[in-house]
Each structure stands twice: as structure tokens, then as C-alpha cells.
Enzyme design. Structure first.
Site, mmCIF file in Angstrom:
data_model
loop_
_atom_site.group_PDB
_atom_site.id
_atom_site.type_symbol
_atom_site.label_atom_id
_atom_site.label_comp_id
_atom_site.label_asym_id
_atom_site.label_seq_id
_atom_site.Cartn_x
_atom_site.Cartn_y
_atom_site.Cartn_z
ATOM 1 N N GLY A 1 27.136 -10.164 60.553
ATOM 2 C CA GLY A 1 26.716 -9.628 59.576
ATOM 3 C C GLY A 1 27.663 -9.246 58.406
ATOM 4 O O GLY A 1 28.852 -9.896 58.599
ATOM 5 N N SER A 2 27.807 -8.052 57.646
ATOM 6 C CA SER A 2 28.543 -7.758 56.718
ATOM 7 C C SER A 2 29.963 -7.380 57.299
ATOM 8 O O SER A 2 31.394 -7.349 56.579
ATOM 9 C CB SER A 2 28.328 -6.652 55.955
ATOM 10 O OG SER A 2 27.067 -7.304 55.304
ATOM 11 N N THR A 3 30.116 -7.229 58.743
ATOM 12 C CA THR A 3 31.415 -6.913 59.044
ATOM 13 C C THR A 3 32.311 -8.086 59.088
ATOM 14 O O THR A 3 33.385 -8.183 59.555
ATOM 15 C CB THR A 3 31.453 -6.354 60.571
ATOM 16 O OG1 THR A 3 30.792 -7.503 61.455
ATOM 17 C CG2 THR A 3 30.647 -5.208 60.801
ATOM 18 N N PHE A 4 32.068 -9.384 58.802
ATOM 19 C CA PHE A 4 32.532 -10.585 58.773
ATOM 20 C C PHE A 4 33.054 -10.692 57.335
ATOM 21 O O PHE A 4 33.805 -11.504 57.118
ATOM 22 C CB PHE A 4 31.578 -11.684 58.906
ATOM 23 C CG PHE A 4 32.260 -13.132 59.251
ATOM 24 C CD1 PHE A 4 32.953 -13.222 60.242
ATOM 25 C CD2 PHE A 4 32.028 -14.025 58.268
ATOM 26 C CE1 PHE A 4 33.751 -14.485 60.247
ATOM 27 C CE2 PHE A 4 32.709 -15.199 58.322
ATOM 28 C CZ PHE A 4 33.596 -15.657 59.279
ATOM 29 N N LYS A 5 32.750 -10.076 56.265
ATOM 30 C CA LYS A 5 33.243 -10.050 55.012
ATOM 31 C C LYS A 5 34.797 -9.921 54.992
ATOM 32 O O LYS A 5 35.128 -10.575 54.080
ATOM 33 C CB LYS A 5 32.246 -9.034 54.125
ATOM 34 C CG LYS A 5 30.756 -9.625 53.866
ATOM 35 C CD LYS A 5 29.914 -8.682 52.908
ATOM 36 C CE LYS A 5 28.413 -9.231 52.963
ATOM 37 N NZ LYS A 5 27.659 -8.203 52.419
#
Lengths: 629, 384
Positions: A325-329
Site C-alpha cells: 500500500g502507501s508504505t511503498f510510496k
């Protein structure tokens, strides 16, 4: 009066002739007996001599004490305690083994399942091999057995050693457990220790990974035994080597806090030292009691563990695979700076969605974020910003940085069975699906969805590397048998310091600038502030209806359909020391994972295990092996 | 003919003459063998007189007295007692089947006061006596007459039947062997013997099918493949072979046999005592023992052929053969050449009944020897 008449004469000659004939036949039989003796004693004598010696001499293995497992300050997390047990020797049970078990059952409690298991073990072993009937008896039960011993033929009370995990389920996913040897184990491992009835080997976790180190080498005692296996005298003795102790990088205090903080959620959390990658705490909840497997788990208990939808047996830290999810951003952000795309002047405008062909990609915020720079994109976790940035970067550059940051491959943690997660590439998709990579695929990856998957451990590695800028890898084992596991200082990451600095600043804004997605959950105590990145992993596809009218709130959904909540963080912001990755499966609204990580990071910083001297190495206790008969 | 045969004896002997005439060489031989057996019992008890050696010694001494007493009793007295003894033994045999004590899964004992009596042991001697008595008056031609042969076979068959249902296969075999040997020695025609042998050859598979007990079949099967059940029924055979074989040429030495001392051999003090000799004294000791046995048998044949009456000859040879069959069956059994049947090694195995009957048998043999010059008319019925 003729006493020797003619008839008598003929009788006499017949008798004598036939007697001598029988004498000849008898001599022949004696010849056969002597020939057989020759065969047995002269021709095959050596072979029978060996067999007689094999009968007489028994190599009795002495199980060495298993190495203990300590935390970084020397707290025993796995040790050995006295195990009062009852052994049964089939051959000495004069009334038969079943009768013997019934009699034992009158003295101590024995279930039918236990009896069945003992009978099966007895059948597999020679008649003189003592087989454990009941273990881990209380002192009272043990005394009762000793008192009734005269009426219990074939029963041997015995004091052995058994593994004990004093902190029960708290460390189970790190330590694993020991359990009885299975036939499969014996196929690959020919250590004679495994043949000792009742012997336990490591089945999971550190216990399994370091089994050979913890196990030590069996000693042997050559004894003369009688046919019942009773020892007549010892002929020789060979001392074994005790198993080596292992020190982990874990701080049990932090571990306890983490385990308690995760509570009953289906969750995983890792706390690391960002400079070295040492793991300070690592928990996956719910856990289970490792002592169960040592003592012997009942079918009901086992069913309870396997059927629980919170999957207690799964070590979610490294065996749970989730879309980041957004922790990949932050990874996409790093790639964007590296590629020279996200200059300080780089801006992306978000009006709530972006389109590619006839497909619309929505931002999580209806109405959009307006124009954002890189730090703002991270702070707001703007989906459109990362869709657009990823599209412009292309998958190749994202893949390159993701691999550098430690994703898509096992981290190499010293535990068995680690999952690798997945970072897709053009070539992979072509090969796997026979279809060319699409821009839409890249855009999905840009927000950590699509083909990208990671483990919580990889997320912890990601945030640790971002925080320290060093190419660290996770480490759990600090010392084996008093010898530190040598490791070179980690080299700097092959990334520009500028990209790391800008991503760290973005993550700082997430937690410490109003409007940041984690601002509401920030650490307010000065000097302990954290930086982080929130994330949500969808477990279901949103409907078009939801895109129009807003996504259904998690609270309104079945537990299994709720999103996973993710959070990565490091602290303190200024001088990063500790990192934390936390995931709550199907977490409820209110970001429980962020709250957990915040509390855990604050607790860790205040305790500051890295600021305390680690335990002085304690030499492995050189206890003599306890005889196992 | 003469109805008082005692009066027809060529000479009568005083008790002192009789004792002088006992073949003391044979008694010495028997004593040496028995002493060896007692030493072995001392050894298998781990170098202790208790529980077997001392008890066996006392039994042997009692046996020795019985031997001397039996030797000094006129052989014609024994002849007179032949049929009554047979009758009593048969009654006891029936009694054991009816009210016997179950030991080792087989009904073999009867309690006569404090004495545990094994009627099948008595039967062996009684049968030899009775058959010798019956065949005494029969010429070579008489023996082969169908009626006489039928009577003889019935005399053998009835006790054999009662012993086999006990069940005690080993003793049955010995009874049959003893009886048939006497018929053979009395001059039975080959016209009977040849077809009989053929019939036995065909009967064996039938017996396997209908007569043998399961435990007997199991023993045979185990014997054929002892390793198939090395920890169960094959244990005895395997361990006996190991014990004997490990003795090698000269053995492990007295008291050094590990197989029996460490209890790898069940029944080591009874049926399997020979294995301890093999283990402790090796090939040399075992063969020496066989030679001693052979010399005893040689003495027996010599006594039999030297007697002047057919009863004495048949009795002496019957006793000798009985002794021989014990040795043969036990020897073949402990060396793993035939299945395990419960037959002790005479003079060596621990056990009261066996020791006393063997010694009594030697007493009868000795009586034949002492009274070898006594002639008994063909139609005499003995003395009493």
C-alpha cells in the site's frame, strides 16, 4: 529244559544285529550333532561372538543439555528444567504392557490417547528400550510413582531435562519450539540422538535454525546389559559436548511491550536498530504457547490453532505477504529523486483522479489535494501524485530502487521459511502472462498495489535503510556459544544522500506537520518525535458505486473484508535510531497500527536498549549429560 | 511250562554280590556328566548354588540311591511289575488330563502330595517295561503276527494319545520312538516296517493340517525362519545359536558365558542348559560331552546284547534308546536343527522328575547288567 531254543537263538541274533544297526544310527546322529557344533562354533563362531557382544553391550547415548537462548541482556528466554517422568520397559513389565499402563493410570492420570501413543512407541522400539509414559510430572505425582514402584514392574522413574519457555507465547515466533522427532526428521538427520525415545528437536524458529548448535553432541556410555536392558556395569564412558547458548539481539522488555501492545489483534510488528539492522523486538499476534508442542499438543488444541482465522501459527512478520500500500510510496519517491524527475521544482496536480486511456485512477481523497511537491505527496499520501510520478518514471526505475531498499528478496534473517515478497518487472510479466507491461500496471505499483507484495520484515528493512542510509540487513542472533556473530559495518546505500534526505523530510511531514496523515498520532514529547508513512492494503476490489459515493467504512464490513492497516516509522526524527514496521490485519478504523507503532517507538526510545551495555557473554554451562535410557 | 520262573533261575545273588556286580564305571560316567550339569547350573545362576545347583545335587543323590536300589532288585521282579506300572502310569496320565495343573500353557503335572509328578515321564519307562514284558515271549515270527503287532501298537498308541492331548509333542515323539524301536528290535518283519515308514511319510502333512496345535505350528514356522520374529517366538532359537556359536573352539571359560548369565536365554537352566556348555567350554567341551553320552550309550548296547533273556535285552535297549532320544531331540533343538519342543537334556537339565526317571532308568539298565546271567523262560510272567 532248553532255555536257548532255536527260536530264541534267532531272536537273539536278530536283536543283536538290529541293536548294532541302531548303535550305528545313533553314532550317525552324534556325528550330525558334532558337525552342527563345528558349523556353529568353528565356522561361524566369529559371527556369533559378535552377535553375543552386541547383545551384551549397549551403547547408551547421553543426551547433552540443550543450549539456552538469551536476550541481549542475558534474560533466559529458552532454558531447560527438570523433567520428572515415568519410563516403561516392555520386557520388565511381567504382566504385559497394557496391564502396566492401566496400573500406572491408577497412580497418575493417563488419558487413553496417551496410552495409545505409548503402546505405539513401545511397538517401534526393542523390548528393553525404556519408553516415556508420562513426562513433566509434578513432584507429588512423581513421589507417588516412586512409592508404588514395588507394584509397578517395568516402570522406571527418571529425572530428565525438558525445554521450557518461561515467556510462553510472547516469543514463540522468534524462538519456535522443540517437539518430538518425526520419521521425516530421521530421513535427513542421522544423528543417533534422534533415536532416543522422547528426544526433542527444534521444529521452528531459532530452535530449528540453530538446532545443530543448540543440540550439542551426544556422549555415550558403553554398558553391559542383561536381556531386560538392565545395566550390569559400565564398560566405558565418552562425555558429550553440551549444546551452545545463543544470545539474540532481542530486548525482552521491548518484546514484552510490543506483544502486549498488539494484544489480540491479528498483527505483526518489528522494532529495529537502524544503524545495524539488529532486531530489538519482533512479534506476530496472536501467538501460541510453545510448551504445548514440547509436552504434546492435544487434537483439540491443534484444531483450535489451525482453525483460528487470526492464524496464530503463522509468523506474520516474515511469512505474511501483503500489498505494501502507501508504505511503498517512499520507495517510488526515492526512485523519482534518483532519476532526476522529482527536482525541488517538481509538482503534480491532484484533482481527485487521473485517467489513463479510458480507465480512471482515483485518489483516496475525493476532490483532490491540489498541487503538490514530493514531500507534500508523501505527507498527504496523495495517490494521484504517485500514479503520475510512477507513470513518468516507468517500472524499471521503481524496481531498481525497491530491490536496493530490500524488497522482492528474502532479507536473510536467521529464521527458517522466510517469504520473499515480490517486486514485478517487465520481463516477469511477459513471461508469466505473455502480455506486455502496461502503464496502468506501473501506476498501480506506484501506490503499492497491483503486483507488489512485501512482508512486514521487508517494510522494517525499508524504513531502517531510509532512516540510516546504510545497506543494513536484519540480524537476530548476536552471539553463538559466547562468540559474537561477526559482521562488517554496513556500507552506505547506493542511493543519493539527497533522495534519502528528501524522503525522510516527507516522512517527517507525515507525522509532524499539520495535515500529515499521521499528524494526529504524532509523538509529542520533544526529542522523541517520529517520522513515518501510513498505508492501507486493500483486500477487496472497490466497486464503481464506492468510487462515486465514497468507500464503505471498514467498521461496516465483515472483519475478513476490512483493509489491512500498515505503518512504517523511525525515531527520533533528527538522529534516527529505531525503526518500526507495524501491520494490523483487517484493522478497524482509527489506525490502530499507527497508535501501536507510536507507543512502541516511544517506549523503546525511553528505555533505549541501544544505550545500555549488552550482557557479558556467559560461557555455556558445561554440565554433564544426563543419561537417557 | 514252569509257573514259578524264579526257581528256574540259574543262580540267585546275594545283595553284596549284586553291589559288587554293578557296573561302577558306568555309574562314574553318569556322575561325571551330572556333576558337569550341576556346575552349569551353578554358572547360569551367576556363580551361585542357589537356586538350582544345590537342589539339583540333592536330586542327583536321591537318583543315585534309586539307581543302586533298582539295580539290586531282580530283573524278574521288574518283569512282574511291568504291567502294573504301565497301568498306574496310564491312570496318572488320564488324571493329568482331567485334573492336571496348567503350567507353561500345557497340562503336564499332577500333584501327589508335595511332589509335582509328570506322568508322561513315568510312562516312558513303564512303556519300555511293559513292551519288553509283552515281547519277551514272542518269537521273531510271533512279533509280525497281526494280532501281536496290533496289541503292541495299542500299548504304544494309548499313552501317546494321552500325552499328545496334554499337549506335549516332544514326549509323544519319544514314546512313539521308544515303542517302535522295541518292536523293531524284537524282530518285526520288514514287510511291516517298509509300508509303515511310507505311511508316516504321507501322514506328516495331514498331521500338520489336523493334529498340531497352533502353538506347535507357530514353533515350526518360527523354526523355519527364526529371524521373522527375532524378538518373539524366534528369540529362543536365535539366542541359543548365538550362545553356542559364540563359544568358539574353546569357549569363554567357566562362569564367563554372557548369554545365559545376562538372561538372553529363557529356560537356560532347563531345556537350554546345553547352550551354556557350548558357550563356556566351546567346541572342545561340547564334543567331549557328546563323547561321554556316546560312551554311556555304548555301555547300554553292551549290557543289552550281553543279557540272556529277551526281556532284559529289550528293557536295556529300550532304556538306552530312551536316553538317546532325549539327547538327540534336545541337541537338535538347541542347535536350531529342529523346532523347539520341550525336551530336557538328560542328567544336565534342572528338574526333579526328569532326573529321577533318568536315574531310575539307569537303575533298570544296571539291574539287567547285574542279572545278565538270569534266564527267563519264554512264557514266564516274572516272579511275583
Amino acid at each position: 529244559m532248553p532255555l536257548f531254543d532255536k527260536k530264541d537263538k534267532s531272536r537273539y541274533t536278530t536283536f543283536t544285529r538290529r541293536s548294532l544297526g541302531m548303535g550305528g544310527a545313533m553314532t550317525l546322529v552324534f556325528g550330525v550333532l558334532a558337525g552342527r557344533l563345528y558349523q556353529l562354533q568353528i565356522r561361524d563362531g566369529d559371527q556369533y561372538m559378535t552377535e553375543a557382544e552386541d547383545n551384551r553391550i549397549n551403547e547408551r547415548l547421553l543426551a547433552p543439555p540443550r543450549g539456552r537462548i538469551f536476550d541481549r541482556f542475558g534474560v533466559e528466554m529458552a532454558n531447560n528444567r527438570r523433567n520428572y517422568r515415568v519410563l516403561l520397559v516392555a520386557e520388565q513389565a511381567t504382566d504385559g504392557v497394557e496391564e502396566a499402563l492401566d496400573t500406572i493410570g491408577k497412580v497418575i492420570a493417563l488419558t487413553d490417547a496417551q496410552k495409545k501413543r505409548v503402546l505405539a512407541t513401545l511397538a517401534q522400539n526393542k523390548k528393553f528400550v525404556p519408553v516415556p509414559v508420562a513426562e513433566n510430572l509434578s513432584w507429588e505425582e512423581f513421589s507417588r510413582i516412586n512409592m508404588h514402584l514395588p507394584y509397578l514392574p517395568g516402570v522406571q522413574p527418571d529425572v530428565g531435562e525438558t525445554r521450557d519457555y518461561p515467556f510462553n507465547d510472547e516469543l514463540v515466533h522468534i524462538l519456535g519450539y522443540v517437539a518430538a522427532v518425526s520419521p521425516e526428521d530421521k530421513k535427513n538427520d542421522h544423528d543417533p540422538l534422534l533415536d532416543i525415545p522422547g528426544y526433542r528437536i527444534g521444529k521452528r524458529g531459532i530452535e530449528r535454525q540453530y538446532d545443530s548448535v543448540l543440540r550439542g553432541t551426544g556422549g555415550a556410555s558403553r554398558v553391559e546389559v542383561n536381556a531386560y536392558g538392565r545395566v550390569i556395569r559400565e564398560l566405558g564412558h565418552e562425555a558429550g559436548v553440551p549444546g551452545q547458548d545463543i544470545w539474540l539481539t532481542i530486548d525482552r522488555e521491548v518484546q514484552q511491550f510490543v506483544a502486549q501492545r498488539l494484544g489480540n489483534e491479528s498483527a505483526a510488528c518489528i522494532v529495529t536498530d537502524v544503524a545495524t539492522g539488529d532486531i530489538i523486538a519482533m512479534a506476530s499476534t496472536p501467538g501460541y504457547d510453545p510448551n504445548l508442542f514440547n509436552v504434546g499438543i492435544s487434537p483439540d488444541q491443534w484444531r483450535g490453532l489451525t482453525e483460528d482465522d487470526h492464524k496464530p501459527l503463522l509468523n506474520k512478520v516474515m511469512d505474511g505477504v501483503y500489498p505494501p500500500g502507501s508504505t511503498f510510496k517512499p520507495v517510488v519517491a526515492l526512485a523519482a529523486v534518483e532519476a532526476g524527475l522529482a527536482t525541488p521544482e517538481y509538482r503534480v496536480s491532484c484533482n481527485g483522479s487521473t485517467t489513463l486511456g479510458n480507465h480512471t485512477f482515483h485518489c483516496w481523497k475525493k476532490g483532490g489535494h491540489g498541487t503538490l511537491d514530493l514531500e507534500g505527496g508523501l505527507k498527504n499520501s496523495c495517490d494521484v501524485f504517485f500514479y503520475e510520478t510512477a507513470r513518468r518514471l516507468g517500472i524499471d526505475k521503481i524496481q531498481e530502487v525497491a530491490l536496493k531498499i530490500g524488497m522482492g528478496a528474502p532479507t536473510g534473517i536467521e529464521l527458517p521459511g522466510e517469504k520473499s515478497g515480490f517486486i514485478p518487472s517487465r520481463a516477469w510479466k511477459q513471461k508469466r502472462y505473455g502480455v506486455a507491461w502496461q502503464q496502468g500496471d506501473t501506476m498501480s505499483c506506484g501506490i503499492g498495489q497491483g503486483y507488489v507484495t512485501t512482508t512486514p520484515l521487508q517494510m522494517a528493512l525499508e524504513v531502517s535503510r531510509i532512516a540510516s542510509g546504510r545497506n543494513i540487513s536484519p540480524r537476530l542472533v548476536h552471539m553463538v556459544g559466547g562468540e559474537p556473530t561477526r559482521r562488517e559495518a554496513a556500507a552506505p546505500l547506493d542511493l543519493l544522500p539527497e533522495s534519502l534526505a528528501r524522503v525522510r523530510e516527507g516522512m517527517n511531514q507525515v507525522a509532524n506537520v499539520p495535515g500529515g496523515t499521521a499528524y494526529a498520532f504524532r509523538i509529542q514529547e520533544p526529542g522523541f518525535e517520529m517520522a513515518g508513512k501510513t498505508g492501507t492494503a486493500q483486500v477487496r476490489a472497490y466497486s464503481a458505486e464506492e468510487h462515486l459515493h465514497g468507500v464503505t467504512k471498514n467498521a461496516a464490513l465483515d472483519w475478513k473484508l476490512r483493509d489491512h492497516g500498515l505503518f512504517i516509522a523511525f525515531a527520533p526524527v533528527a538522529q534516527p535510531k529505531y525503526a518500526c514496521a507495524c501491520i494490523v490485519e483487517h484493522g478497524s478504523d482509527g489506525h490502530p497500527q499507527v497508535l501501536m507503532a507510536r507507543d512502541i517507538l516511544l517506549f523503546t526510545q525511553k528505555r533505549d536498549p541501544l544505550g545500555m551495555p549488552a550482557a557479558y557473554p556467559i560461557k555455556a554451562a558445561s554440565l554433564p549429560g544426563s543419561p537417557v535410557r | 511250562m514252569i509257573s514259578r520262573p524264579y526257581a528256574a533261575a540259574k543262580r540267585t545273588l546275594g545283595i553284596a554280590d549284586k553291589l559288587m556286580d554293578v557296573n561302577w564305571g558306568l555309574v562314574l560316567l553318569i556322575t561325571i556328566i551330572a556333576a558337569g550339569g550341576i556346575a552349569m547350573l551353578y554358572s547360569v545362576a551367576g556363580g551361585q548354588f542357589h537356586p538350582w545347583a544345590l537342589s539339583q545335587l540333592s536330586k542327583f543323590l536321591v537318583g543315585l540311591v534309586i539307581l543302586v536300589v533298582a539295580a539290586s532288585i531282580d530283573v524278574r521282579v521288574w518283569m512282574s511289575l511291568a504291567y502294573p506300572a504301565y497301568g498306574v502310569a496310564l491312570l496318572l496320565l488320564i488324571a493329568v488330563d482331567v485334573a492336571g495343573h496348567v503350567g507353561l500353557g500345557a497340562q503336564r503335572w499332577i500333584m501327589l502330595g508335595p511332589i509335582e509328578l509328570q506322568p508322561s515321564e513315568l510312562m516312558k519307562i513303564s512303556l519300555v517295561l511293559a513292551l519288553a514284558r509283552f515281547l519277551h515271549g514272542k518269537s521273531v515270527e510271533d512279533v509280525s503276527k497281526p494280532l501281536n503287532l496290533a496289541i503292541g501298537l495299542v500299548m504304544i498308541g494309548i499313552p501317546a494319545l494321552f500325552v499328545v492331548i496334554e499337549p506335549n509333542l516332544g514326549t509323544t515323539l519319544i514314546i512313539l520312538a521308544d515303542g517302535c524301536s522295541l518292536l523293531f528290535l524284537a524282530g518285526l518283519s520288514w514287510y511291516w516296517i517298509t509300508p509303515a515308514l511310507a505311511a508316516v511319510a504321507t501322514a506328516v502333512p495331514l498331521a500338520w493340517r489336523f493334529v498340531l496345535h497352533d502353538y506347535q505350528k507357530a514353533r515350526v514356522m518360527t523354526f523355519l525362519n527364526p529371524e521373522s520374529d527375532a524378538l518373539g517366538a524366534g528369540w529362543n532359537i536365535t539366542q541359543a545359536k548365538i550362545a553356542i556359536g559364540s563359544g568358539g573352539l574353546s569357549g569363554k571359560g567357566f562362569l564367563n558365558g554372557t548369554q545365559s548369565r545376562l538372561n538372553f536365554l529363557p529356560e537356560k537352566q532347563t531345556d537350554f542348559i546345553f547352550t551354556n556348555i557350548g558357550e563356556e567350554f566351546g567346541f572342545v567341551g561340547s564334543v567331549a560331552l557328546l563323547i561321554l553320552f556316546a560312551v554311556v550309550i555304548f555301555y547300554g548296547i553292551q549290557i543289552a546284547t550281553g543279557a540272556r533273556s529277551q526281556f532284559s535285552r529289550l528293557l536295556a535297549m529300550g532304556i538306552t534308546l530312551n536316553f538317546f532320544f532325549y539327547i538327540m531331540i534336545n541337541g537338535l533343538m538347541v542347535m536350531g536343527l529342529i523346532p523347539v519342543v520341550g525336551i530336557p537334556m538328560p542328567l544336565l537339565s534342572y528338574g526333579g522328575t526328569a532326573m529321577l526317571t533318568v536315574m531310575f532308568g539307569f537303575g533298570l539298565l544296571m539291574s539287567v547288567h547285574v542279572h545278565r546271567q538270569v534266564e527267563i523262560p519264554r512264557h514266564s510272567g516274572g516272579i511275583i
